[in-house]
Design an enzyme around this catalytic site. Structure first.
Site, mmCIF file in Angstrom:
data_model
loop_
_atom_site.group_PDB
_atom_site.id
_atom_site.type_symbol
_atom_site.label_atom_id
_atom_site.label_comp_id
_atom_site.label_asym_id
_atom_site.label_seq_id
_atom_site.Cartn_x
_atom_site.Cartn_y
_atom_site.Cartn_z
ATOM 1 N N GLY A 1 -67.945 52.413 98.301
ATOM 2 C CA GLY A 1 -69.306 52.061 97.919
ATOM 3 C C GLY A 1 -69.466 50.619 97.478
ATOM 4 N N GLU B 1 -63.695 56.322 108.782
ATOM 5 C CA GLU B 1 -64.578 55.158 108.853
ATOM 6 C C GLU B 1 -63.831 53.940 109.377
ATOM 7 O OE1 GLU B 1 -67.511 56.039 105.036
ATOM 8 O OE2 GLU B 1 -66.248 54.257 105.040
ATOM 9 N N ARG C 1 -65.028 65.110 103.310
ATOM 10 C CA ARG C 1 -66.142 65.995 102.962
ATOM 11 C C ARG C 1 -67.149 66.032 104.110
ATOM 12 N NH1 ARG C 1 -67.640 60.944 100.811
ATOM 13 N NH2 ARG C 1 -69.448 60.178 101.893
ATOM 14 N N VAL D 1 -73.738 63.193 104.675
ATOM 15 C CA VAL D 1 -75.204 63.246 104.790
ATOM 16 C C VAL D 1 -75.623 63.206 106.261
ATOM 17 C CG1 VAL D 1 -77.350 62.004 104.298
ATOM 18 C CG2 VAL D 1 -75.605 62.178 102.526
HETATM 19 C C1 MV4 Z 1 -64.936 45.305 104.482
HETATM 20 C C2 MV4 Z 1 -65.895 44.380 104.940
HETATM 21 C C3 MV4 Z 1 -65.445 43.250 105.596
HETATM 22 N N1 MV4 Z 1 -64.119 43.048 105.773
HETATM 23 N N2 MV4 Z 1 -63.623 45.061 104.696
HETATM 24 C C4 MV4 Z 1 -67.910 47.967 101.935
HETATM 25 C C5 MV4 Z 1 -67.716 49.287 101.307
HETATM 26 C C6 MV4 Z 1 -66.367 49.703 101.628
HETATM 27 N N3 MV4 Z 1 -66.303 51.084 101.802
HETATM 28 C C7 MV4 Z 1 -65.942 48.872 102.780
HETATM 29 N N4 MV4 Z 1 -66.830 47.779 102.820
HETATM 30 C C8 MV4 Z 1 -66.579 46.666 103.547
HETATM 31 N N5 MV4 Z 1 -65.279 46.414 103.825
HETATM 32 C C9 MV4 Z 1 -63.244 43.946 105.321
HETATM 33 N N6 MV4 Z 1 -61.939 43.728 105.500
HETATM 34 C C10 MV4 Z 1 -67.239 44.650 104.708
HETATM 35 C C11 MV4 Z 1 -67.583 45.799 103.991
HETATM 36 C C12 MV4 Z 1 -68.996 46.034 103.827
HETATM 37 C C13 MV4 Z 1 -69.620 47.138 104.399
HETATM 38 C C14 MV4 Z 1 -68.921 48.077 105.149
HETATM 39 C C15 MV4 Z 1 -69.552 49.161 105.707
HETATM 40 C C16 MV4 Z 1 -70.923 49.306 105.563
HETATM 41 C C17 MV4 Z 1 -71.623 48.404 104.848
HETATM 42 C C18 MV4 Z 1 -70.999 47.312 104.253
HETATM 43 C C19 MV4 Z 1 -71.737 46.372 103.538
HETATM 44 C C20 MV4 Z 1 -71.118 45.310 102.958
HETATM 45 C C21 MV4 Z 1 -69.744 45.139 103.097
#
Ligand code: MV4
Length: 446
Positions: free
Chosen positions: A164, A275, A291, A294
Protein backbone atom coordinates in the site's frame (compact mmCIF):
# COMPACT_ATOMS: atom_id res chain seq x y z
CA UNK A 1 -19.40 -29.99 2.18
CA UNK A 2 -19.74 -27.38 4.90
CA UNK A 3 -23.25 -26.90 6.23
CA UNK A 4 -22.67 -23.47 7.68
CA UNK A 5 -20.11 -20.77 6.92
CA UNK A 6 -19.41 -17.69 9.04
CA UNK A 7 -18.53 -14.65 6.93
CA UNK A 8 -16.10 -12.47 8.89
CA UNK A 9 -16.68 -9.31 6.89
CA UNK A 10 -19.20 -6.66 5.87
CA UNK A 11 -20.54 -4.79 2.86
CA UNK A 12 -20.48 -5.94 -0.74
CA UNK A 13 -17.85 -8.64 -0.20
CA UNK A 14 -19.86 -10.24 2.63
CA UNK A 15 -22.81 -10.32 0.23
CA UNK A 16 -20.64 -11.79 -2.53
CA UNK A 17 -19.58 -14.65 -0.25
CA UNK A 18 -23.14 -15.15 1.01
CA UNK A 19 -24.33 -15.55 -2.60
CA UNK A 20 -21.76 -18.25 -3.35
CA UNK A 21 -22.73 -20.10 -0.16
CA UNK A 22 -26.43 -19.90 -0.99
CA UNK A 23 -25.93 -21.36 -4.44
CA UNK A 24 -24.00 -24.24 -2.84
CA UNK A 25 -26.75 -24.91 -0.28
CA UNK A 26 -24.59 -23.66 2.59
CA UNK A 27 -26.20 -21.66 5.39
CA UNK A 28 -24.51 -18.39 6.34
CA UNK A 29 -23.73 -16.56 9.55
CA UNK A 30 -23.17 -12.80 9.33
CA UNK A 31 -21.20 -10.94 11.96
CA UNK A 32 -21.61 -7.21 12.38
CA UNK A 33 -20.78 -4.18 14.48
CA UNK A 34 -23.47 -2.01 16.04
CA UNK A 35 -22.94 0.43 13.13
CA UNK A 36 -24.14 -2.33 10.77
CA UNK A 37 -27.41 -3.39 12.46
CA UNK A 38 -29.30 -2.53 9.27
CA UNK A 39 -26.68 -3.67 6.79
CA UNK A 40 -27.70 -5.82 3.83
CA UNK A 41 -25.17 -8.54 4.68
CA UNK A 42 -26.95 -8.98 8.02
CA UNK A 43 -30.40 -8.98 6.44
CA UNK A 44 -29.59 -11.65 3.86
CA UNK A 45 -27.66 -14.06 6.08
CA UNK A 46 -29.47 -16.99 7.71
CA UNK A 47 -28.20 -15.90 11.13
CA UNK A 48 -26.31 -12.94 12.49
CA UNK A 49 -24.24 -12.16 15.55
CA UNK A 50 -23.34 -8.69 16.80
CA UNK A 51 -19.61 -8.77 17.60
CA UNK A 52 -18.95 -5.30 18.96
CA UNK A 53 -19.02 -1.52 18.64
CA UNK A 54 -18.34 0.40 15.39
CA UNK A 55 -14.51 0.70 15.45
CA UNK A 56 -13.18 -2.22 13.38
CA UNK A 57 -10.59 -3.15 16.01
CA UNK A 58 -13.48 -3.88 18.41
CA UNK A 59 -15.64 -5.79 15.92
CA UNK A 60 -14.45 -6.93 12.48
CA UNK A 61 -10.89 -7.33 13.83
CA UNK A 62 -12.02 -8.82 17.15
CA UNK A 63 -10.78 -12.40 16.86
CA UNK A 64 -12.23 -13.75 20.16
CA UNK A 65 -15.66 -12.30 19.28
CA UNK A 66 -15.58 -13.83 15.80
CA UNK A 67 -14.47 -17.26 17.03
CA UNK A 68 -17.18 -17.15 19.73
CA UNK A 69 -19.78 -16.28 17.09
CA UNK A 70 -18.65 -19.29 15.03
CA UNK A 71 -18.84 -21.55 18.09
CA UNK A 72 -22.30 -20.48 19.26
CA UNK A 73 -23.82 -20.73 15.78
CA UNK A 74 -22.15 -24.07 15.02
CA UNK A 75 -20.34 -22.87 11.89
CA UNK A 76 -18.01 -25.33 10.13
CA UNK A 77 -15.85 -22.79 8.37
CA UNK A 78 -14.94 -19.10 8.33
CA UNK A 79 -14.48 -16.99 5.22
CA UNK A 80 -12.47 -13.84 6.02
CA UNK A 81 -13.38 -11.95 2.83
CA UNK A 82 -10.82 -9.22 2.15
CA UNK A 83 -9.27 -6.48 4.25
CA UNK A 84 -9.78 -6.88 8.01
CA UNK A 85 -8.41 -10.33 9.02
CA UNK A 86 -8.06 -11.80 5.53
CA UNK A 87 -4.25 -11.69 5.55
CA UNK A 88 -3.66 -12.33 9.23
CA UNK A 89 -1.66 -15.57 9.48
CA UNK A 90 -2.42 -15.61 13.21
CA UNK A 91 -6.17 -15.48 12.55
CA UNK A 92 -5.95 -18.28 9.97
CA UNK A 93 -4.03 -20.42 12.48
CA UNK A 94 -6.45 -19.67 15.32
CA UNK A 95 -9.49 -20.51 13.18
CA UNK A 96 -8.01 -23.95 12.50
CA UNK A 97 -6.88 -24.45 16.12
CA UNK A 98 -10.46 -23.88 17.22
CA UNK A 99 -11.70 -26.63 14.92
CA UNK A 100 -13.07 -24.53 12.07
CA UNK A 101 -11.88 -24.54 8.48
CA UNK A 102 -10.25 -21.32 7.27
CA UNK A 103 -11.48 -20.61 3.74
CA UNK A 104 -8.17 -19.40 2.39
CA UNK A 105 -4.54 -20.45 2.11
CA UNK A 106 -2.40 -21.96 4.87
CA UNK A 107 -1.21 -19.68 7.68
CA UNK A 108 2.35 -20.46 6.50
CA UNK A 109 1.72 -19.15 2.98
CA UNK A 110 -0.03 -16.06 4.35
CA UNK A 111 2.97 -15.38 6.61
CA UNK A 112 5.51 -16.02 3.84
CA UNK A 113 3.85 -13.54 1.48
CA UNK A 114 2.96 -11.02 4.21
CA UNK A 115 6.62 -10.13 4.65
CA UNK A 116 7.77 -8.57 1.36
CA UNK A 117 11.40 -9.62 1.89
CA UNK A 118 10.55 -13.30 2.42
CA UNK A 119 7.96 -13.11 -0.38
CA UNK A 120 10.58 -11.79 -2.80
CA UNK A 121 13.07 -14.46 -1.75
CA UNK A 122 10.35 -17.08 -2.37
CA UNK A 123 9.59 -15.57 -5.78
CA UNK A 124 13.26 -15.88 -6.79
CA UNK A 125 13.33 -19.51 -5.62
CA UNK A 126 10.15 -20.19 -7.61
CA UNK A 127 11.64 -18.78 -10.81
CA UNK A 128 9.60 -15.58 -10.96
CA UNK A 129 11.48 -12.51 -12.22
CA UNK A 130 11.80 -9.83 -9.53
CA UNK A 131 12.93 -6.20 -9.63
CA UNK A 132 16.72 -6.04 -9.26
CA UNK A 133 17.51 -4.98 -5.71
CA UNK A 134 19.18 -5.69 -2.40
CA UNK A 135 19.51 -9.33 -1.33
CA UNK A 136 17.11 -9.11 1.60
CA UNK A 137 16.83 -6.23 4.04
CA UNK A 138 19.35 -3.41 4.51
CA UNK A 139 20.27 -2.54 8.10
CA UNK A 140 21.19 1.13 7.67
CA UNK A 141 22.06 3.90 5.19
CA UNK A 142 25.60 2.57 4.76
CA UNK A 143 24.41 -0.91 3.79
CA UNK A 144 21.80 0.69 1.54
CA UNK A 145 24.47 2.81 -0.17
CA UNK A 146 26.48 -0.32 -0.92
CA UNK A 147 23.43 -2.07 -2.39
CA UNK A 148 22.41 1.03 -4.38
CA UNK A 149 25.86 1.23 -5.95
CA UNK A 150 25.24 -2.27 -7.34
CA UNK A 151 21.62 -1.64 -8.38
CA UNK A 152 22.11 1.83 -9.87
CA UNK A 153 20.04 4.94 -9.14
CA UNK A 154 17.21 5.79 -8.85
CA UNK A 155 16.33 3.25 -6.18
CA UNK A 156 13.18 2.70 -4.17
CA UNK A 157 13.37 2.04 -0.42
CA UNK A 158 10.52 -0.32 0.54
CA UNK A 159 9.19 -1.68 3.83
CA UNK A 160 9.35 -5.44 4.40
CA UNK A 161 6.16 -5.27 6.44
CA UNK A 162 4.55 -3.01 3.89
CA UNK A 163 2.25 -2.86 0.96
CA UNK A 164 0.00 0.00 0.00
CA UNK A 165 2.93 2.37 -0.46
CA UNK A 166 3.62 3.03 3.23
CA UNK A 167 7.28 3.31 4.14
CA UNK A 168 8.27 3.77 0.49
CA UNK A 169 10.85 6.41 -0.61
CA UNK A 170 12.53 7.13 -3.93
CA UNK A 171 16.22 8.09 -3.83
CA UNK A 172 17.89 9.52 -6.94
CA UNK A 173 21.40 9.68 -5.46
CA UNK A 174 23.46 8.87 -2.35
CA UNK A 175 22.49 12.10 -0.63
CA UNK A 176 18.77 11.35 -1.01
CA UNK A 177 19.32 7.75 0.05
CA UNK A 178 20.87 8.79 3.36
CA UNK A 179 17.64 10.65 4.16
CA UNK A 180 15.26 8.10 2.62
CA UNK A 181 16.48 5.06 4.58
CA UNK A 182 15.84 6.35 8.12
CA UNK A 183 12.56 7.95 6.97
CA UNK A 184 11.31 4.70 5.45
CA UNK A 185 12.49 2.74 8.53
CA UNK A 186 10.64 5.12 10.87
CA UNK A 187 7.44 5.01 8.86
CA UNK A 188 7.63 1.23 8.49
CA UNK A 189 8.16 0.79 12.23
CA UNK A 190 5.22 3.10 13.01
CA UNK A 191 2.81 1.47 10.56
CA UNK A 192 3.74 -2.19 10.55
CA UNK A 193 5.70 -2.59 13.79
CA UNK A 194 8.56 -3.80 11.59
CA UNK A 195 11.24 -1.31 10.59
CA UNK A 196 12.99 -3.58 8.09
CA UNK A 197 13.49 -2.04 4.64
CA UNK A 198 14.95 -3.26 1.34
CA UNK A 199 16.01 -1.67 -1.93
CA UNK A 200 14.86 -2.02 -5.52
CA UNK A 201 15.66 -0.32 -8.78
CA UNK A 202 12.96 2.33 -9.18
CA UNK A 203 10.76 1.78 -12.22
CA UNK A 204 9.54 5.16 -13.42
CA UNK A 205 6.51 4.35 -15.57
CA UNK A 206 5.32 0.80 -14.93
CA UNK A 207 1.88 -0.72 -15.19
CA UNK A 208 0.47 -2.80 -12.36
CA UNK A 209 -0.58 -6.15 -13.80
CA UNK A 210 -1.65 -9.07 -11.61
CA UNK A 211 -2.48 -12.71 -12.24
CA UNK A 212 -5.50 -14.47 -10.70
CA UNK A 213 -4.63 -17.95 -9.50
CA UNK A 214 -6.80 -20.80 -8.22
CA UNK A 215 -4.93 -23.73 -6.66
CA UNK A 216 -6.19 -26.81 -4.83
CA UNK A 217 -2.99 -27.80 -3.00
CA UNK A 218 -3.16 -31.18 -4.78
CA UNK A 219 -1.28 -30.16 -7.91
CA UNK A 220 -4.26 -28.51 -9.57
CA UNK A 221 -3.39 -24.90 -10.43
CA UNK A 222 -5.05 -22.64 -12.99
CA UNK A 223 -4.91 -18.97 -13.86
CA UNK A 224 -7.92 -16.87 -14.85
CA UNK A 225 -5.89 -14.38 -16.86
CA UNK A 226 -4.42 -11.09 -15.76
CA UNK A 227 -5.89 -7.80 -14.53
CA UNK A 228 -4.50 -4.37 -15.30
CA UNK A 229 -4.86 -2.32 -12.12
CA UNK A 230 -2.73 0.66 -13.11
CA UNK A 231 -5.53 3.19 -12.66
CA UNK A 232 -5.09 4.13 -9.03
CA UNK A 233 -4.92 7.16 -6.78
CA UNK A 234 -2.88 7.14 -3.58
CA UNK A 235 -2.53 3.36 -3.83
CA UNK A 236 -6.31 2.94 -4.08
CA UNK A 237 -7.41 1.22 -7.26
CA UNK A 238 -10.15 3.08 -9.12
CA UNK A 239 -10.81 0.96 -12.22
CA UNK A 240 -9.48 -2.43 -13.29
CA UNK A 241 -9.68 -4.27 -16.60
CA UNK A 242 -8.93 -7.65 -18.13
CA UNK A 243 -7.17 -8.45 -20.38
CA UNK A 244 -4.50 -5.77 -20.04
CA UNK A 245 -4.41 -3.55 -23.14
CA UNK A 246 -0.61 -3.39 -22.73
CA UNK A 247 0.33 -7.03 -23.33
CA UNK A 248 0.80 -8.88 -26.60
CA UNK A 249 -0.09 -12.57 -26.86
CA UNK A 250 3.46 -13.82 -26.21
CA UNK A 251 4.04 -11.57 -23.18
CA UNK A 252 0.68 -12.57 -21.71
CA UNK A 253 1.36 -16.29 -22.15
CA UNK A 254 4.78 -15.92 -20.53
CA UNK A 255 3.37 -14.00 -17.57
CA UNK A 256 0.48 -16.39 -16.95
CA UNK A 257 2.47 -19.61 -17.22
CA UNK A 258 5.26 -18.23 -15.02
CA UNK A 259 2.73 -17.39 -12.31
CA UNK A 260 0.89 -20.71 -12.58
CA UNK A 261 4.05 -22.84 -12.55
CA UNK A 262 5.34 -20.94 -9.51
CA UNK A 263 2.15 -21.57 -7.52
CA UNK A 264 2.28 -25.28 -8.37
CA UNK A 265 5.87 -25.41 -7.12
CA UNK A 266 4.89 -23.55 -3.95
CA UNK A 267 2.06 -26.00 -3.22
CA UNK A 268 -0.27 -23.04 -2.85
CA UNK A 269 -3.89 -23.73 -1.94
CA UNK A 270 -6.89 -21.37 -2.47
CA UNK A 271 -7.33 -18.22 -4.54
CA UNK A 272 -4.36 -15.89 -4.79
CA UNK A 273 -3.02 -13.03 -6.85
CA UNK A 274 0.54 -12.41 -7.96
CA UNK A 275 1.29 -8.74 -8.57
CA UNK A 276 3.78 -7.58 -11.17
CA UNK A 277 5.14 -4.31 -12.42
CA UNK A 278 5.36 -4.28 -16.21
CA UNK A 279 7.62 -1.85 -18.04
CA UNK A 280 9.29 -1.86 -21.48
CA UNK A 281 8.15 -5.41 -22.27
CA UNK A 282 9.47 -6.94 -19.01
CA UNK A 283 7.57 -7.93 -15.89
CA UNK A 284 8.78 -8.11 -12.31
CA UNK A 285 7.15 -9.69 -9.24
CA UNK A 286 6.36 -7.19 -6.46
CA UNK A 287 3.95 -8.90 -4.07
CA UNK A 288 1.50 -11.74 -3.67
CA UNK A 289 -1.97 -11.32 -2.17
CA UNK A 290 -3.11 -14.46 -0.36
CA UNK A 291 -6.79 -13.54 -0.42
CA UNK A 292 -9.83 -12.87 -2.54
CA UNK A 293 -9.49 -9.42 -4.11
CA UNK A 294 -11.93 -6.56 -4.65
CA UNK A 295 -11.42 -6.78 -8.41
CA UNK A 296 -11.97 -10.56 -8.70
CA UNK A 297 -15.30 -10.14 -10.59
CA UNK A 298 -13.66 -9.06 -13.86
CA UNK A 299 -11.82 -12.40 -13.95
CA UNK A 300 -15.13 -14.16 -13.28
CA UNK A 301 -16.78 -12.22 -16.11
CA UNK A 302 -14.25 -13.34 -18.74
CA UNK A 303 -13.84 -16.91 -17.44
CA UNK A 304 -17.35 -17.75 -16.23
CA UNK A 305 -15.74 -19.31 -13.13
CA UNK A 306 -17.08 -18.46 -9.66
CA UNK A 307 -13.87 -17.76 -7.73
CA UNK A 308 -15.56 -17.77 -4.31
CA UNK A 309 -17.25 -21.10 -4.99
CA UNK A 310 -13.88 -22.59 -5.98
CA UNK A 311 -12.30 -21.16 -2.81
CA UNK A 312 -14.99 -22.89 -0.72
CA UNK A 313 -14.70 -26.19 -2.60
CA UNK A 314 -10.91 -26.15 -2.25
CA UNK A 315 -11.13 -25.41 1.49
CA UNK A 316 -13.44 -28.42 1.78
CA UNK A 317 -10.70 -30.59 0.28
CA UNK A 318 -12.09 -30.93 -3.25
CA UNK A 319 -9.80 -30.78 -6.27
CA UNK A 320 -10.17 -27.81 -8.64
CA UNK A 321 -13.27 -28.10 -10.78
CA UNK A 322 -11.38 -27.03 -13.92
CA UNK A 323 -8.22 -27.80 -15.85
CA UNK A 324 -6.44 -24.95 -17.63
CA UNK A 325 -7.49 -26.30 -21.05
CA UNK A 326 -11.12 -25.99 -19.97
CA UNK A 327 -10.78 -22.33 -19.04
CA UNK A 328 -11.79 -20.06 -21.88
CA UNK A 329 -11.09 -16.39 -21.33
CA UNK A 330 -13.61 -14.59 -23.53
CA UNK A 331 -14.07 -10.90 -24.24
CA UNK A 332 -13.21 -7.97 -22.03
CA UNK A 333 -14.32 -6.86 -18.57
CA UNK A 334 -13.96 -3.63 -16.61
CA UNK A 335 -14.74 -2.85 -12.98
CA UNK A 336 -15.44 0.67 -11.71
CA UNK A 337 -15.01 1.04 -7.97
CA UNK A 338 -17.75 3.38 -6.80
CA UNK A 339 -16.87 5.09 -3.54
CA UNK A 340 -19.05 7.24 -1.29
CA UNK A 341 -16.74 10.22 -1.82
CA UNK A 342 -16.72 13.61 -3.44
CA UNK A 343 -15.55 12.87 -7.02
CA UNK A 344 -13.11 15.81 -7.04
CA UNK A 345 -11.77 16.08 -3.49
CA UNK A 346 -12.29 12.42 -2.52
CA UNK A 347 -13.65 13.56 0.86
CA UNK A 348 -15.77 10.73 2.33
CA UNK A 349 -19.51 11.18 1.88
CA UNK A 350 -21.34 8.82 4.23
CA UNK A 351 -25.07 9.27 4.79
CA UNK A 352 -28.51 8.12 3.75
CA UNK A 353 -29.09 6.77 0.24
CA UNK A 354 -32.30 8.61 -0.59
CA UNK A 355 -32.82 7.15 -4.05
CA UNK A 356 -31.33 4.12 -5.73
CA UNK A 357 -31.52 2.70 -9.23
CA UNK A 358 -29.18 -0.06 -10.38
CA UNK A 359 -28.16 -0.54 -14.01
CA UNK A 360 -28.78 -3.91 -15.65
CA UNK A 361 -28.94 -5.60 -19.01
CA UNK A 362 -26.59 -7.89 -20.91
CA UNK A 363 -23.05 -7.98 -19.53
CA UNK A 364 -23.73 -5.76 -16.51
CA UNK A 365 -23.11 -6.85 -12.92
CA UNK A 366 -23.35 -4.74 -9.78
CA UNK A 367 -21.83 -5.98 -6.52
CA UNK A 368 -23.12 -3.71 -3.77
CA UNK A 369 -24.79 -3.86 -0.37
CA UNK A 370 -26.60 -0.54 -0.93
CA UNK A 371 -30.39 -0.15 -0.90
CA UNK A 372 -32.73 2.81 -0.85
CA UNK A 373 -33.01 4.13 2.71
CA UNK A 374 -29.68 2.60 3.81
CA UNK A 375 -27.29 4.86 5.69
CA UNK A 376 -23.63 4.44 4.72
CA UNK A 377 -21.76 4.52 8.06
CA UNK A 378 -18.66 6.73 8.38
CA UNK A 379 -16.44 4.14 10.11
CA UNK A 380 -15.46 1.89 7.22
CA UNK A 381 -14.00 1.82 3.70
CA UNK A 382 -15.83 4.13 1.31
CA UNK A 383 -16.28 1.48 -1.41
CA UNK A 384 -20.06 1.11 -1.80
CA UNK A 385 -20.48 -0.55 -5.19
CA UNK A 386 -18.59 -2.26 -7.97
CA UNK A 387 -19.96 -1.80 -11.45
CA UNK A 388 -18.62 -4.67 -13.53
CA UNK A 389 -19.22 -4.79 -17.26
CA UNK A 390 -18.40 -7.43 -19.86
CA UNK A 391 -18.28 -7.15 -23.65
CA UNK A 392 -17.06 -9.33 -26.48
CA UNK A 393 -14.41 -6.68 -27.23
CA UNK A 394 -12.83 -3.84 -25.25
CA UNK A 395 -14.77 -1.36 -27.36
CA UNK A 396 -18.10 -3.08 -26.71
CA UNK A 397 -17.22 -3.23 -23.01
CA UNK A 398 -16.51 0.53 -22.98
CA UNK A 399 -19.77 1.37 -24.76
CA UNK A 400 -21.71 -0.76 -22.31
CA UNK A 401 -19.86 0.75 -19.35
CA UNK A 402 -20.73 4.31 -20.45
CA UNK A 403 -24.37 3.32 -20.74
CA UNK A 404 -24.39 1.58 -17.34
CA UNK A 405 -22.72 4.56 -15.61
CA UNK A 406 -25.46 6.79 -17.04
CA UNK A 407 -28.17 4.51 -15.69
CA UNK A 408 -26.77 4.22 -12.16
CA UNK A 409 -28.55 6.52 -9.68
CA UNK A 410 -27.26 6.79 -6.11
CA UNK A 411 -29.01 9.74 -4.47
CA UNK A 412 -28.37 11.45 -1.14
CA UNK A 413 -24.63 10.84 -0.98
CA UNK A 414 -21.77 11.88 -3.26
CA UNK A 415 -20.13 9.10 -5.25
CA UNK A 416 -17.24 8.73 -7.68
CA UNK A 417 -19.60 7.93 -10.60
CA UNK A 418 -18.90 11.36 -12.22
CA UNK A 419 -15.15 10.61 -12.06
CA UNK A 420 -15.71 7.31 -13.87
CA UNK A 421 -17.76 9.12 -16.53
CA UNK A 422 -14.83 11.49 -17.17
CA UNK A 423 -12.41 8.59 -17.20
CA UNK A 424 -14.27 6.52 -19.79
CA UNK A 425 -14.32 9.58 -22.08
CA UNK A 426 -10.56 10.25 -21.83
CA UNK A 427 -8.56 9.55 -25.01
CA UNK A 428 -5.59 7.93 -23.20
CA UNK A 429 -7.90 5.56 -21.35
CA UNK A 430 -9.81 4.71 -24.52
CA UNK A 431 -6.47 3.95 -26.17
CA UNK A 432 -5.34 1.84 -23.21
CA UNK A 433 -2.39 4.18 -22.91
CA UNK A 434 -1.79 4.63 -19.18
CA UNK A 435 0.69 3.71 -16.42
CA UNK A 436 0.41 3.77 -12.60
CA UNK A 437 0.92 7.55 -12.51
CA UNK A 438 -1.51 8.47 -15.29
CA UNK A 439 -4.65 8.88 -13.16
CA UNK A 440 -3.10 11.26 -10.66
CA UNK A 441 -1.95 13.51 -13.51
CA UNK A 442 -5.39 13.23 -15.16
CA UNK A 443 -7.01 14.40 -11.91
CA UNK A 444 -4.98 17.61 -11.90
CA UNK A 445 -6.14 18.46 -15.45
CA UNK A 446 -9.28 20.56 -16.12
C1 MV4 B 1 7.54 -0.07 -7.14
C2 MV4 B 1 7.40 1.03 -8.01
C3 MV4 B 1 8.45 1.34 -8.84
N1 MV4 B 1 9.59 0.60 -8.80
N2 MV4 B 1 8.69 -0.78 -7.15
C4 MV4 B 1 3.61 0.72 -4.61
C5 MV4 B 1 2.92 -0.13 -3.63
C6 MV4 B 1 3.67 -1.37 -3.55
N3 MV4 B 1 2.81 -2.45 -3.34
C7 MV4 B 1 4.50 -1.42 -4.78
N4 MV4 B 1 4.53 -0.11 -5.28
C8 MV4 B 1 5.43 0.29 -6.22
N5 MV4 B 1 6.57 -0.43 -6.29
C9 MV4 B 1 9.68 -0.43 -7.97
N6 MV4 B 1 10.81 -1.14 -7.94
C10 MV4 B 1 6.21 1.75 -7.98
C11 MV4 B 1 5.22 1.38 -7.07
C12 MV4 B 1 4.00 2.15 -7.12
C13 MV4 B 1 2.79 1.56 -7.49
C14 MV4 B 1 2.69 0.21 -7.81
C15 MV4 B 1 1.49 -0.35 -8.17
C16 MV4 B 1 0.36 0.44 -8.26
C17 MV4 B 1 0.43 1.75 -7.97
C18 MV4 B 1 1.63 2.34 -7.58
C19 MV4 B 1 1.70 3.70 -7.30
C20 MV4 B 1 2.88 4.27 -6.91
C21 MV4 B 1 4.03 3.49 -6.82
Amino acid sequence: MFEKVLIANRGEIALRIHRACREMGIRTVAVHSTADDNAMHVRLADESVCIGPPPARDSYLNIPAILSAAAITGADAIHPGLGFLAESADFAAMVEEHGFTFIGPSAEHIRLMGDKVTAKRAAVALGIPVVPGSAGGVADAAAAAEAAAQIGYPVLVKAAGGGGGRGMRVARNLEELEIAVPQAQGEAKAFFGNGEVYLERYLGKPRHIEVQILADGQGGVIHLGERDCSLQRKHQKILEETPSPALNVAERQQLLTTATDAMRKLGYKSAGTIEFLYQDGAFFFIEMNTRLQVEHPISEMVSGIDIVREQIRIADGAPLGYRQEEVRLAGHAIECRINAENPETFAPSPGCVSSYHVPGGLGVRVDSALYQGYTVPPQYDSLVAKLVVHGTSRNECLMRLRRALEEYVIGGIETTIPLHQRLVAAADFINGDYDIHWLERFLTRR
